[in-house]
Structure formats: C-alpha cells, structure tokens
Design an enzyme around this catalytic site. Sequence first.
Site, PDB file in Angstrom:
ATOM      1  N   HIS A 129      17.057   7.354 -87.625  1.00 57.79           N
ATOM      2  CA  HIS A 129      17.079   7.760 -89.036  1.00 57.79           C
ATOM      3  C   HIS A 129      16.459   6.707 -89.955  1.00 57.79           C
ATOM      4  O   HIS A 129      16.129   7.004 -91.101  1.00 57.79           O
ATOM      5  CB  HIS A 129      18.509   8.111 -89.480  1.00 57.79           C
ATOM      6  CG  HIS A 129      19.403   6.942 -89.734  1.00 57.79           C
ATOM      7  ND1 HIS A 129      20.330   6.494 -88.822  1.00 57.79           N
ATOM      8  CD2 HIS A 129      19.526   6.117 -90.802  1.00 57.79           C
ATOM      9  CE1 HIS A 129      20.989   5.473 -89.314  1.00 57.79           C
ATOM     10  NE2 HIS A 129      20.518   5.209 -90.520  1.00 57.79           N
ATOM     11  N   ASP A 159      20.104   8.807 -82.051  1.00 61.43           N
ATOM     12  CA  ASP A 159      19.739   7.961 -83.194  1.00 61.43           C
ATOM     13  C   ASP A 159      19.181   6.613 -82.761  1.00 61.43           C
ATOM     14  O   ASP A 159      19.440   5.586 -83.390  1.00 61.43           O
ATOM     15  CB  ASP A 159      20.937   7.756 -84.127  1.00 61.43           C
ATOM     16  CG  ASP A 159      20.492   7.367 -85.545  1.00 61.43           C
ATOM     17  OD1 ASP A 159      19.324   7.623 -85.886  1.00 61.43           O
ATOM     18  OD2 ASP A 159      21.319   6.807 -86.289  1.00 61.43           O
ATOM     19  N   SER A 233      21.786  -0.398 -90.899  1.00 62.07           N
ATOM     20  CA  SER A 233      21.461   0.532 -89.821  1.00 62.07           C
ATOM     21  C   SER A 233      20.337  -0.031 -88.949  1.00 62.07           C
ATOM     22  O   SER A 233      19.304  -0.458 -89.455  1.00 62.07           O
ATOM     23  CB  SER A 233      21.023   1.880 -90.393  1.00 62.07           C
ATOM     24  OG  SER A 233      22.085   2.511 -91.044  1.00 62.07           O
TER      25      SER A 233
END
Length: 480
Positions: A129, A159, A233
């Site tokens: 993402h 992911d 992230s």
Amino acid sequence: MTQAPKSRATRTLLALTLAAAFGGFAATALRDVVEAPAAAMPALPPATVGALPTAVAGEPLPTLAPMLARVTPAVVSVHTKQRVRVSPFGNDPMFRRMFPELTQDRINESLGSGVIVDAANGYILTNHHVIEGADEVSVTLADGRTLPVNFVGSDADTDIALMQVKASGLDAVPLATADTLRVGDFVVAVGNPFGIGQTVTSGIVSAVGRSGLRGLGFQNFIQTDASINPGNSGGALVNLNGELVGINTASFNPRGSMAGNIGLSFAIPTGIARNIMDQLIANDGVVIRGTLGIETQDVTPDLAAGLGLKDPRGAVVTRVFRDSAAAAAGLRVGDVVLAADGQRIDGQDALRNFEGLQSVGHRVVLDISRDGKPLQVTAALREQPRSLAGADLDARLQGAVFAELPERLRQAGANGVMVESVERDSRAAGNGLRSGDVVVAANSGQFDDLPGFRASFTRPPAQLVLRIVRGGRPYNAMMR
C-alpha cells in the site's frame, strides 16, 4: 521576719545579675558569629542531585544504542508520486469529453518506510500500500542519499512489495531465522512516521498469529504496543538482537490512522515476508499460491448437530474440485476441517486465510471430522490459478479476463470474481463488461471464487446472465 524582704531582694538582684551576664554572653557570641570571616565557617556538604547510576552491580546500564547503530542505516524513507487527473465533473465521462480544458493534472505525494534486507543485491522490502498506484518511487537512505528504485513486484493480499536499488555501501538488517516470537518479547519499530524523519519506538509483543481484521488481506500479524503511525508503514520491527522479525504495516485507531497510535499496532512476520520476497524474485514479480481446491461454509449449530460435532465450529466441505489437492488426498463433501498444520480452523474465512499464506507444494496436515469421527489427512497444495480467460469458459465472455477478488474485499464480506480486464471491441465489451466489475452470481451455477466460477461452466446455460456489482450497485447483465 525582718530579714525576709532582704532575702527576697538579694535573690532578685542575683537573678538580674545572672540574666545580664547570660545576655551579654549570648550577644557577644552572636556578634562573634556575624563578624567572623567566611573562611572560619565549617564547609557544608555538597548538594546531592538525582541521577541514574552508570552501572549496577558492576555492570553497565542496558541500552539499545549499539543494536540500533547497526539497524537504523538499513531503514529507508520511501517517497512516491502519483499523477492524477481531476475534473470538477468527477468521473463523468461525457462532461470530461465536453470540457477537457477543465481537467487538470495533479501530483499526489506520500511517504512511507522500507527495509534493506539484501545489501549485495539492493533488495528493499516495504508495504504494497506504500507504493500502490505510484508513478515514481525513490528512497532516501540514512546517510542522506536519495536513489531511484526498480520495482520488482508486490502482493496486495499480504501487503508486501519488493524494490531494488543500485548503490554501494548499503547496510542490511539480518532476517530472523524463525518466527519464534512470544508474547512479552521486547521489540523495536524503526520508520519515518508522519515524514518527520527516522524514529525509533519500542514495546513488547502483545499477540502473535493475529487475524480477523477487516480489510487487511491474508493475516497472521504480530501485534505490538510499539508506536506505529502513518509513515511507519513498511519499516522494520526488530528484536533486541537487531534481527528483522516483522514489517510494520498498520495501526488501529477507531478515530482513523491519522489520529495516531493507541498501542494497537501490527506487523507482517518475517517468515511470510521472506516467502513472498522469494516468490517475487523467482516468478518475475508474481506470487503463486497453493490451494486445496475445495469450497466450504461455516458450521452452524444445526449443521453441527447433523454432522455429529460437539461444537459449531470448523469449515464444512461443500464442493471438491476435480484434479485438486483435496481430491488427491481423499477429502469428501461433508468433511469438516477443524485444524490445518495444528492451527485451529473456526470457519471458512480462517481456512481461506491459512491457504492464502501457503506456497505451491506445501504438504498441509488437516484434522477433519468425518461422520462424527476424527481423521487426519495430508494434502500437497497445488497451484491456484491467478486468472481465467473468458473465452475458455464460454464464447460469450470472449475478451474478458477474470481474477480472484482482492482479499481485502473478501474480508469485508464480498464473494465472487473480478473482471480484471476487457479487450476493446470484444464480445465481452459488447455485452457491457468493464474492468473492475465484480461478478457475484450467474445462472451457470453457484460459486464463491475463481475455481468455483470455472467449475460452474461445466454445462453452460442456453442464456447466460451475470449478476454484477459496479460502483456499489448490483444489476443483471445478459451475455449474448
């Protein structure tokens, strides 16, 4: 009697004399103290200031600094740019064509983190993402160098994304050799939260094997209370040995991710990240998953009573596909899968999640219940098709390519298949199919996923009708 007053007077005079003498002594003493030079005063002891000792029982105080000095040079900041066309008419194609001059290009920029895991080859792991939809991606190293990246591949359902840079003098974080984390182990998160620069936070492992979080794909998360905020992230979660144990991926906050971290953070275990990375390298940027080749449903209390189960849990097999791993292992309709490789299976979502994290050829041990009796079987997972050409199913679907739904949609409760692409001027295009359509039902037969969709065309119907969801609205489409 005549001497009593004299005696009293004598005593009074004596008392006054003594008081005067004492007073003079006290005054003299006070004067001497005030007038004495400072050097004559005794030295006061130095003031004591509270401070941590430099050592305890002869040993230096513990610190993470030496470990982090090895880890932080391998954590990078990821910068992405995406060009988007915006119009005051939104996505309305007619008005966009009528007023093209009102459509403008805009650059969306975002920040994330990444981890160098192979210095020799320049491989960097991050989240899917973080780089999804980006037109340009670059990374900034801890030493200040900014480098363009080569995109190797990514897997939306776990992911994980893999990038590569060409540079010398890179540092890499060693990967933990096994997923041996326990609840209570100390961990440290390194990343670039909110774009403020490299930041280190610490905490403990709150849980392992966490799943069931809506909208996050296949799940086997490490949960930690180390702060993971937007921008973290793709960063590193390391143990106290400086080994990579996870890739930071998400934090939970009911008020939204931008509200910050509240001690509920999640990371993808290194074992999964390594498996996905190896597949992306070996398969030209593609992940090939293994599958049992079955359709299942949850066990309800009524089904549990009919199947001889004490508890209403597990995934009951409703279809076994021909030439599948399940067929070769002898699974039957009505079998209830209760565990896979020792992992408890409570329903069809848990079984799908387990399958999605396995590779082709993996031999999975299934604990099942058949006719109320326990049984154990072993199945070697076979390749799960990534997509199907519509022409291979039915001539009326020529030009369309169908694929599995993204797992995040399944976690949100969706079933069916997605139209991956449609050729211009093809028969499928003429029948109204568009890329991104979700086919949730058809009069060819029941299905939940891509294998079921293919199996439903064993006997194609004379008239083919697809139930399609587009933009959140369902409608029926006749295929001619």
